[in-house]
Design an enzyme around this catalytic site. Structure first.
Site, PDB file in Angstrom:
ATOM      1  N   ASP A  95       0.849  -1.103  -0.002  1.00  0.00           N
ATOM      2  CA  ASP A  95      -0.058  -0.019   0.105  1.00  0.00           C
ATOM      3  C   ASP A  95       0.892   1.294  -0.011  1.00  0.00           C
ATOM      4  OD1 ASP A  95      -2.278   1.690   0.257  1.00  0.00           O
ATOM      5  OD2 ASP A  95      -2.825   1.058   2.104  1.00  0.00           O
ATOM      6  N   ASP A 149      -2.671   2.373  -6.153  1.00  0.00           N
ATOM      7  CA  ASP A 149      -1.480   2.430  -4.883  1.00  0.00           C
ATOM      8  C   ASP A 149      -1.714   1.182  -3.961  1.00  0.00           C
ATOM      9  OD1 ASP A 149      -4.214   2.721  -4.054  1.00  0.00           O
ATOM     10  OD2 ASP A 149      -3.661   4.345  -2.667  1.00  0.00           O
ATOM     11  N   GLU A 150      -2.237   0.098  -4.652  1.00  0.00           N
ATOM     12  CA  GLU A 150      -2.079  -1.033  -3.797  1.00  0.00           C
ATOM     13  C   GLU A 150      -2.249  -2.334  -4.582  1.00  0.00           C
ATOM     14  OE1 GLU A 150      -5.116  -1.737  -1.221  1.00  0.00           O
ATOM     15  OE2 GLU A 150      -6.564  -0.485  -1.858  1.00  0.00           O
TER      16      GLU A 150
END
Length: 384
Positions: free
Chosen positions: A7, A102-103
């Site tokens: 993350d 983003d993850e």
């Protein structure tokens, strides 16, 4: 199975700080207009000290921190950084399931024979991402997706939490039940009303109590997850990525021409994002939020992907019109989402409607911004 969840820390805000280093020591909020009906997309850690969080109204964020700097999101920029991050990650761990800009999940077990090796690989991922982009990321390493995801949020920013085999249930037990992936607002409300406040409480529920609280398949699924049992493997056939744009109006809008214009502007921005990453989208979704905060959405899926802004705009407007026929009314927010993303291919797409047949040829778009060099390593590791 050894899986890691990665993350990126306060991603949008972190990118803005890289682009303007003078923002690093200031409370920074990325989102909509704080004097209107905007919503916080993310906030840096300085702003979070004031209780500002994602999905909060921008007006509330401004009330909590009047000195905060507010920026409109620049999705093309975040997309470019994200592309560099995931190219870098794959250089360390080849098998990856991206679940957002983003993850995502990493199949660490593919290259690590033990959790000790897995920890070293996770540290290498953090160092590589930092060196390539100057961004920090937090990772959780565990035997399952659900434990890895909870672990990745434990020591932000720049943290690393490893949950060895046999420690899953004990690790999860103290957390608030709402932090367990899959527990939504309604499930949380039912559980809290019954005195089930922690993940450990949920893990200990007997079958009869579980059926009363969470009927159907959801109850056993969530109880298994609360015990650290999650058989899901990485999904590798298609990266589960979607992109979207939305606009909250200062006052509710019923003018159809204005709504169409907003959707077409969003379609153009989304098409740019697709082309920047060499992608096309097969599913177009239009989102509507009415003045009473109720939400409606309509979607359509194409037989072949598109990155053409006019096609996306035409479909988004058509979906809006269809939704407003079902429920007329002024709108507080409209948005466009693209999903079922796939690598771009040179195609000719044909779309039949009652009025016309559109034939379009699609071409590849621009490339992402280069990575940033010469940064240090991430910190904050722990073993549970």
């Amino acid at each position: 199975m050894i899986v890691a969840h990665l993350d990126l820390d306060a991603f949008f805000a972190a990118v803005e700080e890289l682009e303007a280093p003078e923002l690093r020591r200031k409370p920074l909020v990325v989102g909509g207009d704080p004097h209107g009906r905007g919503v916080v997309a993310t906030a840096n850690y300085e702003a979070r000290r004031f209780g500002i969080r994602s999905a909060m109204s921008s007006a509330e964020a401004l009330r909590r921190c009047p000195q905060a700097v507010f920026l409109r999101p620049r999705h093309h920029l975040y997309r470019a950084y994200s592309k560099t991050v995931w190219e870098t990650v794959r250089g360390v761990v080849p098998t990856v399931e991206r679940t957002g800009l983003d993850e995502g999940y990493l199949d660490v077990g593919e290259i690590a024979a033990s959790f000790l090796e897995a920890r070293a690989i996770a540290e290498a991922v953090q160092a590589s991402v930092r060196a390539a982009t100057e961004l920090t990321c937090s990772l959780g390493v565990a035997t399952s997706k659900v434990v890895a995801k909870v672990a990745s949020d434990r020591r932000k920013p720049g943290g690393l939490t490893v949950v060895p085999p046999g420690r899953e249930r004990a690790f999860l037990a103290p957390f608030d039940v709402r932090l367990l992936p899959g527990v939504g607002p309604r499930s949380e409300e039912r559980l809290l009303a019954a005195g089930v406040a922690t993940v450990g409480d949920l893990a200990s529920l007997r079958d009869d109590a579980l059926r009363r609280l969470l009927p159907g398949k959801l109850g056993p699924l969530l109880r298994d997850r609360a015990r650290g049992v999650d058989p899901r493997r990485l999904e590798l056939s298609t990266e589960r990525i979607s992109i979207s744009q939305e606009e909250t109006f200062p006052e509710d809008v019923s003018d159809r021409d204005r709504l169409h214009a907003e959707l077409r502007t969003m379609a153009t921005r989304l098409a740019e994002l697709l082309r920047a990453d060499g992608k096309s989208a097969r599913t177009v979704t239009t989102k509507l939020r009415y003045g009473d905060f109720s939400i409606r959405s309509r979607s359509t899926t194409l037989t072949a992907g598109t990155d053409d802004p006019q096609t996306i705009g035409d479909l988004a407007c058509s979906l809006l019109d269809r939704a407003l026929r079902d429920r007329p009314g002024a709108l507080r927010l409209v948005g466009v989402g693209l999903s079922s993303l796939e690598p771009f291919r040179q195609l000719t797409f044909a779309w039949d409607s009652a009025d016309e047949r559109l034939d379009r040829s699609f071409q590849t778009g621009m490339q992402a911004k280069p990575a940033r060099p010469d940064a240090g390593t991430a910190s904050g590791a722990s073993m549970v």
